[in-house]
Enzyme design. Structure first.
Site, PDB file in Angstrom:
ATOM      1  N   HIS A   1       0.851  -1.117   0.050  1.00 58.77           N
ATOM      2  CA  HIS A   1      -0.164  -0.027  -0.004  1.00 58.77           C
ATOM      3  C   HIS A   1       0.812   1.243  -0.024  1.00 58.77           C
ATOM      4  O   HIS A   1       0.605   2.412  -0.703  1.00 58.77           O
ATOM      5  CB  HIS A   1      -0.900  -0.203   1.093  1.00 58.77           C
ATOM      6  CG  HIS A   1      -1.879   1.098   1.210  1.00 58.77           C
ATOM      7  ND1 HIS A   1      -1.637   2.243   2.178  1.00 58.77           N
ATOM      8  CD2 HIS A   1      -3.073   1.420   0.594  1.00 58.77           C
ATOM      9  CE1 HIS A   1      -2.610   2.968   1.944  1.00 58.77           C
ATOM     10  NE2 HIS A   1      -3.496   2.507   1.131  1.00 58.77           N
TER      11      HIS A   1
ATOM     12  N   ARG B   1      11.786  14.585  10.803  1.00 60.01           N
ATOM     13  CA  ARG B   1      11.765  15.639   9.624  1.00 60.01           C
ATOM     14  C   ARG B   1      10.688  16.484   9.618  1.00 60.01           C
ATOM     15  O   ARG B   1      10.458  17.392   8.557  1.00 60.01           O
ATOM     16  CB  ARG B   1      11.939  14.565   8.042  1.00 60.01           C
ATOM     17  CG  ARG B   1      12.958  13.552   8.109  1.00 60.01           C
ATOM     18  CD  ARG B   1      12.816  12.749   7.176  1.00 60.01           C
ATOM     19  NE  ARG B   1      12.884  13.357   5.625  1.00 60.01           N
ATOM     20  CZ  ARG B   1      12.073  12.907   4.680  1.00 60.01           C
ATOM     21  NH1 ARG B   1      11.332  12.079   4.670  1.00 60.01           N
ATOM     22  NH2 ARG B   1      12.160  13.713   3.443  1.00 60.01           N
TER      23      ARG B   1
END
Length: 162
Positions: free
Chosen positions: A98, A137
């Site tokens: 996915h 991040r």
């Protein structure tokens, strides 16, 4: 990773154009909200720091990263027109394919928008192996990719295809 232990989100404001006369749209996915909220804050605060007015920043929320493409198309229809669109999302790899399918579809869709719209669409969609990488991040030890997306949006503002 070439950027390990590096914060790439620092910028020299004096070397960047002012965002004052431009309009922006930020399209934010709600999925992985802890991460996308951090990316959004980085992008929004950077646009403000670079001179954008709060009234010149439009926000559209969509359920997930797949919906970013449609949300960006909606943002392109805002009048008066925005000068750049920032797409914010976060995809974290799981145990199935996915992740790969959605990541490829999102980036392909955003690329297609860049070819068809009259304003740039800046992709700020994290595709990480785990939550820790995404945290690093989105305001953590590796900076904030939302900041980098906002700087890119400011640099691209005014480069519209007519």
């Amino acid at each position: 990773m070439a950027t390990a232990n590096t914060n790439l989100s620092q910028y020299d404001k004096s070397r960047l154009p002012s965002a004052f006369s431009f309009k922006y749209a930020i399209v934010k996915a709600q999925w992985n909200e802890q991460i996308t909220n951090g990316l959004y804050k980085g992008a929004y605060d950077t646009l403000i720091d670079l001179g954008a007015l709060p009234s010149s920043i439009h926000t559209i929320e969509v359920p997930g990263s797949m919906e970013l493409i449609y949300g960006c198309r909606q943002a392109a229809a805002i009048r008066p027109a925005v000068d750049a669109i920032i797409a914010i999302g976060c995809l974290i790899k799981g145990e199935t394919m996915h992740f790969e399918f959605v990541s490829m579809a999102v980036y392909h869709g955003l690329s297609q928008l860049n070819l068809s719209l009259t304003m740039p669409v800046i992709a700020c969609v994290l595709t990480d192996n785990n939550l820790e990488q995404s945290i690093a991040r989105s305001g953590g030890v590796h900076g904030n990719k939302g900041v980098e997306a906002a700087v890119t949006a400011v640099l691209m503002s005014g480069r519209r295809v007519i």
